[in-house]
Write an enzyme that holds these catalytic residues in place. Structure first.
Site, PDB file in Angstrom:
ATOM      1  N   TYR A 287      -3.897  20.760   3.419  1.00 47.61           N
ATOM      2  CA  TYR A 287      -3.820  19.531   4.453  1.00 47.61           C
ATOM      3  C   TYR A 287      -2.370  19.616   4.862  1.00 47.61           C
ATOM      4  CZ  TYR A 287      -8.673  18.459   4.441  1.00 47.61           C
ATOM      5  OH  TYR A 287     -10.212  18.419   4.328  1.00 47.61           O
TER       6      TYR A 287
ATOM      7  N   LYS B 164       7.570   7.692  -3.052  1.00 48.27           N
ATOM      8  CA  LYS B 164       6.168   8.081  -2.777  1.00 48.27           C
ATOM      9  C   LYS B 164       4.925   7.343  -3.328  1.00 48.27           C
ATOM     10  CE  LYS B 164       3.110  10.095  -0.860  1.00 48.27           C
ATOM     11  NZ  LYS B 164       2.717   9.866   0.739  1.00 48.27           N
TER      12      LYS B 164
ATOM     13  N   CYS C 205      -5.020  10.982  -1.857  1.00 46.29           N
ATOM     14  CA  CYS C 205      -3.769  10.530  -2.300  1.00 46.29           C
ATOM     15  C   CYS C 205      -3.694   8.870  -2.903  1.00 46.29           C
ATOM     16  CB  CYS C 205      -2.718  10.421  -1.144  1.00 46.29           C
ATOM     17  SG  CYS C 205      -2.288  12.054  -0.788  1.00 46.29           S
TER      18      CYS C 205
ATOM     19  N   TYR D 166     -13.782  10.906   3.233  1.00 46.45           N
ATOM     20  CA  TYR D 166     -13.405   9.616   2.763  1.00 46.45           C
ATOM     21  C   TYR D 166     -12.744   8.882   3.829  1.00 46.45           C
ATOM     22  CZ  TYR D 166      -8.420  10.557   3.302  1.00 46.45           C
ATOM     23  OH  TYR D 166      -6.958  10.582   3.866  1.00 46.45           O
TER      24      TYR D 166
END
Ligand SMILES: NC(=O)c1ccc[n+]([C@@H]2O[C@H](COP(=O)([O-])OP(=O)(O)OC[C@H]3O[C@@H](n4cnc5c(N)ncnc54)[C@H](O)[C@@H]3O)[C@@H](O)[C@H]2O)c1
Length: 440
Positions: free
Chosen positions: A24, A222, A276, A339
């Site tokens: 991705y 991040k 993530c 998701y």
């Protein structure tokens, strides 16, 4: 080659690039650099993925505006090619690594892919190469894992034989190209000069701020930004449970709370998924493991968000109970397995927990998802004979469902909405027993 020479080659686009990991993140990054005129080699361990890319075909399903067309253009022009063979990387000047970095069941990072990619790269990278980690990693991983591994396996020294930095991503499925182009980036270099050279690279594709920083700051930013989001969603989910129990409506409460200055309550829902958000808070926690920081809020947020699919099952049980139907032996239509809406990404999907819980309770889940080959097909056919339907994902196709048709396909008129895609007045008027997250 020193950094000045590399910067000049990045400016005139004669530098040769490689993007390791064509998922991705890596695939759109490779395609964008190729589109800007760079010679780009995409590397992946999956031969089928590499073969598909080399045919100019997009391996990522779901609504991904512009990606299929861009990929076709850059592959046809010869500027992007994919390979599984690291030996082909010997002539590359700069490397971007975008391999997966999940956590295990104990929330410990699994860096097998990162270690393998770095080891393979170290064996072939030429002197003066720039290596950039785009994968999300726990704070300190650049210093404690990436740097020693590269030095050991390559026999080269940092800032002599190679340069190193961390430039995390802010993409998400559905907005891969858009976010890559328009989101600002933290550009963490092992030295300020490395950050500047990385900026010379990224300014080719990023139209927003490129903020120079050191590697630890980049790693922290991040993981903190995703932990922040997880905590905010957990707060909204906890308020949803409170509103339900108090006989209130979380959606109305949220709307009015957000009228108060500096309040920006997030959306509650059926759970948090993706590669993530469910794991980056654990990466952040791992980064300070054993350093005397008693983390409480971040793990609690994870627990709350992980509990939401189980709460959906409770709502189903309550809705079925109004018709004296136990969950045991009932057939439940589960709408959505990805998701995220209009995506094919099923990583850490909340639906997986819901399905597991339904099996535990002796119910039979019948899954539908328009974006996943295993579960797609006519939704009304799929729900036929089910005792209830539960919406787990806000796919566009579900927002357009014909409620009367859905009701006639179901054995019982029971509908549970985990993403607030339906107008409750309309659903109630259709004659459903209707339950929503956050409404008492
Ligand atoms: N998906 C997102 O929206 C997103 C957003 C921001 C950051 N990230 C981060 O970016 C990183 C990559 O995520 P992704 O979603 O692209 O993952 P992904 O699983 O889609 O892609 C990773 C790719 O790397 C390949 N790979 C694994 N080991 C390899 C090796 N040794 N050599 C070459 N290729 C190898 C895999 O086959 C896979 O195709 C992760 O660290 C993630 O946390 C992802």
């Amino acid at each position: 080659m020193n950094l000045n020479e590399l910067s000049a080659r990045l400016e005139n686009k004669s530098a040769k690039l490689a993007v390791i990991g064509q998922g991705y993140v890596g695939l759109p990054v490779a395609a964008l650099f190729a589109d800007k005129g760079f010679d780009v080699l995409g590397v992946d361990v999956l031969p089928e993925r590499v073969a598909k890319i080399n045919k100019g075909l997009n391996p990522i399903e779901g609504k991904e505006p512009g990606l299929a067309e861009l990929l076709k253009t850059v592959v046809t022009s010869g500027r992007l090619r994919a390979t599984t063979d690291y030996n082909e990387l010997a002539d590359r000047d700069a490397f971007i690594l975008a391999v997966e970095t999940p956590v295990d069941d104990n929330h410990i990072p699994r860096y097998e892919a990162l270690r393998a990619a770095l080891s393979s790269l170290a064996g072939v990278m030429k002197d003066g190469a720039l290596v950039i980690i785009e994968s999300t990693i726990a704070p300190r991983t650049m210093h404690d894992l990436v740097l020693p591994l590269l030095e050991e396996k390559s026999g080269k020294k940092l800032n002599e034989g190679f340069y190193l930095g961390n430039c995390p991503e802010r993409v998400m499925p559905g907005k891969l190209l858009k976010n890559l182009r328009t989101m600002s980036r933290v550009v963490g270099g092992m030295t300020p000069e490395t950050s500047e050279t990385m900026i010379a690279l990224y300014k080719n594709i990023v139209e927003a701020d490129l903020d120079p920083a050191d590697c630890i700051t980049a790693e922290l930013v991040k993981t903190v930004e995703n932990a922040y989001r997880d905590v905010q969603i957990a707060f909204a989910n906890e308020v949803a449970l409170v509103a339900e129990a108090a006989g209130g409506d979380v959606w109305k409460v949220r709307e009015l709370v957000n009228k108060s200055p500096q309040r920006q309550m997030h959306l509650p829902g059926a759970g948090v998924g993706g590669h993530c958000i469910p794991k980056d808070p654990w990466l952040l926690a791992y980064g300070v493991n054993g350093r005397g920081v008693p983390l409480r809020l971040i793990p609690a947020a994870r627990t709350i968000n992980d509990s939401m699919p189980l709460h959906m099952v409770k709502l189903l049980e309550s809705a079925l109970a109004t018709l004296n139907k136990p969950i045991l032996d009932s057939r439940i239509a589960v709408l959505g397995y990805a998701y995220l809406e209009d995506s094919d990404d099923t990583r850490n999907s909340p639906t997986r927990s819901l399905v597991a819980r339904l099996y535990e309770l002796g119910a039979e889940p019948v899954i539908h998802d328009p974006w996943i080959a295993e579960y797609n097909g006519d939704v009304y056919e799929r729900v036929k004979g089910c005792d209830a339907a539960v919406v787990m994902v806000a796919h566009s196709a579900y927002k357009e469902l014909d409620l009367a048709k859905l009701k006639s396909a179901l054995r019982l008129p029971v509908l549970v909405d985990g993403r607030r895609i339906f107008d409750s007045d309309l659903v109630n008027a259709t004659g459903f027993k209707f339950y929503e997250v956050g409404k008492g």
